[in-house]
Design a protein around this motif. Structure first.
Motif, PDB file in Angstrom:
ATOM      1  N   GLN A  35      46.148  22.848  34.580  1.00 24.84           N
ATOM      2  CA  GLN A  35      45.759  23.436  35.866  1.00 24.84           C
ATOM      3  C   GLN A  35      44.262  23.772  35.915  1.00 24.84           C
ATOM      4  O   GLN A  35      43.798  24.417  36.837  1.00 24.84           O
ATOM      5  N   LYS A  36      43.542  23.334  34.865  1.00 26.35           N
ATOM      6  CA  LYS A  36      42.084  23.504  34.756  1.00 26.35           C
ATOM      7  C   LYS A  36      41.671  24.969  34.557  1.00 26.35           C
ATOM      8  O   LYS A  36      40.592  25.376  34.973  1.00 26.35           O
ATOM      9  N   TRP A  37      42.519  25.739  33.915  1.00 27.91           N
ATOM     10  CA  TRP A  37      42.134  27.075  33.509  1.00 27.91           C
ATOM     11  C   TRP A  37      41.187  26.976  32.323  1.00 27.91           C
ATOM     12  O   TRP A  37      41.289  26.068  31.491  1.00 27.91           O
ATOM     13  N   GLY A  43      43.656  32.236  26.959  1.00 30.09           N
ATOM     14  CA  GLY A  43      43.800  33.184  25.864  1.00 30.09           C
ATOM     15  C   GLY A  43      44.148  34.580  26.359  1.00 30.09           C
ATOM     16  O   GLY A  43      44.971  35.285  25.764  1.00 30.09           O
ATOM     17  N   GLU A  44      43.522  34.978  27.474  1.00 26.62           N
ATOM     18  CA  GLU A  44      43.809  36.300  28.038  1.00 26.62           C
ATOM     19  C   GLU A  44      45.264  36.396  28.505  1.00 26.62           C
ATOM     20  O   GLU A  44      45.934  37.409  28.280  1.00 26.62           O
ATOM     21  N   MET A  45      45.763  35.350  29.150  1.00 29.11           N
ATOM     22  CA  MET A  45      47.148  35.360  29.622  1.00 29.11           C
ATOM     23  C   MET A  45      48.126  35.422  28.452  1.00 29.11           C
ATOM     24  O   MET A  45      49.108  36.184  28.479  1.00 29.11           O
ATOM     25  N   LEU A  46      47.870  34.623  27.420  1.00 27.57           N
ATOM     26  CA  LEU A  46      48.751  34.632  26.252  1.00 27.57           C
ATOM     27  C   LEU A  46      48.710  35.987  25.552  1.00 27.57           C
ATOM     28  O   LEU A  46      49.733  36.473  25.051  1.00 27.57           O
ATOM     29  N   THR A  47      47.538  36.600  25.527  1.00 24.22           N
ATOM     30  CA  THR A  47      47.406  37.923  24.910  1.00 24.22           C
ATOM     31  C   THR A  47      48.210  38.961  25.676  1.00 24.22           C
ATOM     32  O   THR A  47      48.864  39.830  25.087  1.00 24.22           O
ATOM     33  N   VAL A  94      46.274  33.709  39.081  1.00 22.75           N
ATOM     34  CA  VAL A  94      46.011  34.711  38.048  1.00 22.75           C
ATOM     35  C   VAL A  94      46.986  35.876  38.118  1.00 22.75           C
ATOM     36  O   VAL A  94      47.623  36.241  37.117  1.00 22.75           O
ATOM     37  N   LEU A  95      47.134  36.482  39.284  1.00 23.29           N
ATOM     38  CA  LEU A  95      47.990  37.652  39.416  1.00 23.29           C
ATOM     39  C   LEU A  95      49.436  37.321  39.057  1.00 23.29           C
ATOM     40  O   LEU A  95      50.095  38.068  38.309  1.00 23.29           O
TER      41      LEU A  95
END
Length: 401
Positions: A35-37, A43-47, A94-95
């Motif tokens: 999705q081109k993140w 890394g922030e989402m996985l954290t 993101v949200l």
């Protein structure tokens, strides 16, 4: 003795729960990269997911000790995972991804202790090791088959279909759960409570866990093992997720399927041999295998050899997955705090996993992969020595039930 219906219901519940719990979790990074993140955002989402998982473990364990309906806890967890999967498939902003990661992470504190509690509640301490081995056979088989299928779906039909399939698989998971008879889950046995002279259940205070030296030494060994293990595969396969190759999902699947197939084969035998030989010899084998795996990864970079080395993770994974639950049950017998202790150990292991990712990533960047894998081998060796010299054999001479 649990009925055949409950035993088979528990088998297939583990199979389908593995599908919905693990079937999409490993693919989140690949999906968001597609999705081109940015790497930092992924890394922030996985954290966020890992933090939610870690923070849920102790409250989840305590809740499992208290709540009588263990099946309801698992059902809530399955529904949470379905919601997370649908959010990722339909609204990867993101949200919404933050919400999905929190939902998915928090299920660790709800479902993991509840499955262990149901297992202990229906079979008792005497059959616990073999039951946990059987749980992990079905868990690993479901994980391997689903990872392969979802890797194919991601490659040929689009990566969002991975999460739609995961949501759909919550239905058979709930059906399998309904076959476990609630009247066969002994509430006091499910939390490993003791009995007084008049046969009434007893519950020890939290201080009993803090003062439990054997629980402490086992936890230290588990933390050192996870410190060595958590970032090992990530460093070994660095770059595959961003190769943009149509085969990247399939390669990621292979890394998951290979060790899970080994776990499915070995897990019931680990339960059997832990009763025959004891827990400690098998636990030491897991550390030895981890050291060998770290050394081999220092020499390997191509995909096919990586998969071959990753088979070793199946051996140590089968041992750790079965014996962690069994040993905690051994050292908390009679306390009534089995699930709380499992949550506390899980939290510390999760912290070790986070530290591993940061520490060995830094070592790799600063000194190279060789230094990182050598450090992982050293951490595993330290844990093995600690278990060898400080942890007693935990298998009881006589079970309380």
């Amino acid at each position: 003795m649990a009925s055949r219906q409950s035993r088979h219901g528990l088998d297939w519940m583990n199979f389908f729960i593995s599908d919905v719990q693990e079937g999409f979790g490993a693919f989140v990074a690949f999906y968001l990269a597609d999705q081109k993140w940015s790497q930092g955002s992924i890394g922030e989402m996985l954290t966020i997911g890992r933090v939610a998982s870690a923070l849920s473990l102790i409250p989840g364990g305590a809740l499992t000790d208290v709540v009588r309906s263990k099946r309801a806890l698992i059902a809530v967890g399955i529904i949470m995972i379905a919601g997370a999967a649908l959010i990722l498939a339909l609204r990867p902003t993101v949200l919404f991804v933050v919400v999905a990661e929190i939902l998915h992470g928090a299920t660790a504190g709800v479902m993991t202790p509840a499955i262990a509690a149901i297992s202990l509640g229906i079979v008792g301490r005497r059959a616990m090791s073999c039951r946990i081995g059987r749980n992990h056979r079905f868990d690993a088989a479901g994980n391997a088959l689903t990872a392969a299928a979802m890797g194919a779906l991601g490659s040929y039909l689009g990566k969002s279909t991975i999460f739609l399939a995961a949501a759909a698989l919550t239905v058979p998971a709930l059906v399998a759960l309904s076959f476990v008879r609630k009247e066969e889950i002994d509430y006091d046995r499910a939390r490993n409570a003791g009995k007084d002279r008049e046969g009434r259940p007893t519950l020890q205070g939290l201080a009993a866990l803090v003062k439990n030296r054997q629980l402490l030494w086992f936890t230290c060994g588990a933390v050192l093992f996870q410190l060595s293990n958590a970032s090992m595969l990530a460093l070994a396969v660095e770059g595959i997720g961003r190769s943009r190759s149509v085969q990247s999902s399939l390669m990621a699947s292979a890394m998951i399927v290979a060790p899970q197939a080994v776990v499915a084969l070995l897990a019931p035998w680990i339960g059997y041999f832990s009763e025959l030989w004891g827990r400690k010899p098998l636990l030491l084998v897991s550390f030895a295998v981890q050291i060998i795996r770290a050394i081999f990864f220092g020499f390997v970079s191509n995909t096919a050899p990586l998969i071959a080395v990753q088979l070793l993770d199946g051996i140590s994974g089968a041992i750790r997955s079965v014996l962690t639950t069994v040993i905690i049950a051994d050292v908390t017998t009679g306390t009534g705090r089995f699930n709380l202790a499992s949550g506390a150990v899980g939290l510390l292991v999760a912290v070790a996993a986070s530290v591993s990712t940061i520490a060995f990533g830094f070592i790799s960047q600063l000194l190279g992969h060789w230094a990182a894998f050598g450090s992982m081998a050293a951490a595993a060796a330290t844990g093995g020595l600690l278990v060898w010299f400080l942890l007693n054999e935990t298998k009881p001479a006589q079970y309380i039930d």
